[in-house]
Design an enzyme around this catalytic site. Structure first.
Site, PDB file in Angstrom:
ATOM      1  N   ASP A  68      -3.188  -0.333  -7.771  1.00 40.99           N
ATOM      2  CA  ASP A  68      -2.003  -1.190  -7.800  1.00 40.99           C
ATOM      3  C   ASP A  68      -0.882  -0.525  -8.595  1.00 40.99           C
ATOM      4  OD1 ASP A  68      -3.461  -3.068  -6.445  1.00 40.99           O
ATOM      5  OD2 ASP A  68      -3.954  -4.241  -8.237  1.00 40.99           O
TER       6      ASP A  68
HETATM    7  N1  URA Z   1      -8.644  -3.787  -8.780  1.00 39.22           N
HETATM    8  C1  URA Z   1      -7.389  -4.250  -8.955  1.00 39.22           C
HETATM    9  O1  URA Z   1      -7.166  -5.436  -9.114  1.00 39.22           O
HETATM   10  N2  URA Z   1      -6.390  -3.331  -8.942  1.00 39.22           N
HETATM   11  C2  URA Z   1      -6.579  -2.008  -8.805  1.00 39.22           C
HETATM   12  O2  URA Z   1      -5.623  -1.230  -8.838  1.00 39.22           O
HETATM   13  C3  URA Z   1      -7.891  -1.566  -8.633  1.00 39.22           C
HETATM   14  C4  URA Z   1      -8.922  -2.467  -8.620  1.00 39.22           C
END
Ligand code: URA
Length: 247
Positions: A120
């Site tokens: 993310d």
């Molecule tokens: N889980 C999440 O919520 N975000 C990420 O970037 C990776 C795993």
């Protein structure tokens, strides 16, 4: 909130590997009909990875070095890169709002790379990129049970019942799936280590969401046995060593 779920499948096409029968590959790439290509093979005019190729059934992929007489028909190098992804950079190849992980790379062939398991925008840590579709597929396929280790900082204190909650799996209504058993280790009241064996959209945030505990920091430490190099500062990258690729 979950509109990005539709992006879940967006990386699939770029991860498909390009395998083809040798006679077909030559025919498509030269315009010579297949009957003629077979004669060329029989006459020993084709080399694959430096070796004479006579078998029409031989399968080649995007990294096979293929020559017809003195003409090189294909010479692609496989690339494998680790990036220390900083917060605020998007795991995409193009974006009109944010800098992308590709913008951070220095490799000449960076435009040909795809991301192996996105992070993310506000997640930092290990991001792998490659142009080798078979390699990335193996790493991401839940059947291969490759663990992805994350350090998670939380807004509220952790309690031991989180461990069983993650181990049991959680039902995600949008995808109609139950998450695979995940491991959670409590490091201190506000910090946990979590190992996932799949990569669902916002998976860690959604799992802690079940406990009404917002994630305030998320960092990926490793993917399988490939560990983020401590020498890489956020934004820096390096190519993987042969040992890491084989891991
Ligand atoms: N889980 C999440 O919520 N975000 C990420 O970037 C990776 C795993």
């Amino acid at each position: 909130m979950l509109t990005g779920l539709h992006r879940l499948t967006s990386g699939k096409k770029e991860m498909e590997s390009k395998r083809a029968r040798l006679d077909r590959f030559i025919s498509v790439n030269t315009g010579i009909n297949r009957k003629h290509v077979r004669l060329m093979l029989a006459k020993g005019r084709v080399r694959v990875d430096g070796e004479l190729a006579r078998d029409i059934d031989q399968v080649v992929d995007e990294f096979s070095h293929i020559c017809l007489d003195d003409k090189v028909l294909q010479a692609n190098e496989a690339s494998y890169v680790m990036l220390h992804k900083p917060v605020g950079v998007v795991s995409a190849t193009i974006d009109d709002k944010h800098r992308t992980v590709i913008d951070l790379l220095e490799q000449d062939d960076k435009e040909s790379l795809h991301i192996v398991g996105r992070l993310d925008l506000n997640t930092s840590g290990l991001l792998l990129l490659t142009n080798d579709g078979r390699w990335s597929k193996r790493l991401m396929d839940p059947e291969h049970k490759v663990g992805k280790l994350y350090r998670v900082h939380l807004q509220n204190p952790l309690t031991p019942d989180y461990i069983s909650g993650f181990a049991q799996g959680m039902y995600f209504e949008f995808e109609d799936i139950t998450t695979l058993p995940a491991e959670l280790e409590i490091i201190d009241s506000y910090t946990a280590l979590v190992t996932l064996y799949e990569g669902r959209y916002h998976q860690i945030k959604r799992m802690f969401g079940r406990f009404r505990n917002p994630v305030i920091g998320l960092h990926r430490i490793s993917v399988g046995n490939i560990v983020l190099d401590n020498n890489l500062k956020p934004g820096e990258s390096r190519v993987l060593t042969p040992k890491e690729i084989a891991l």
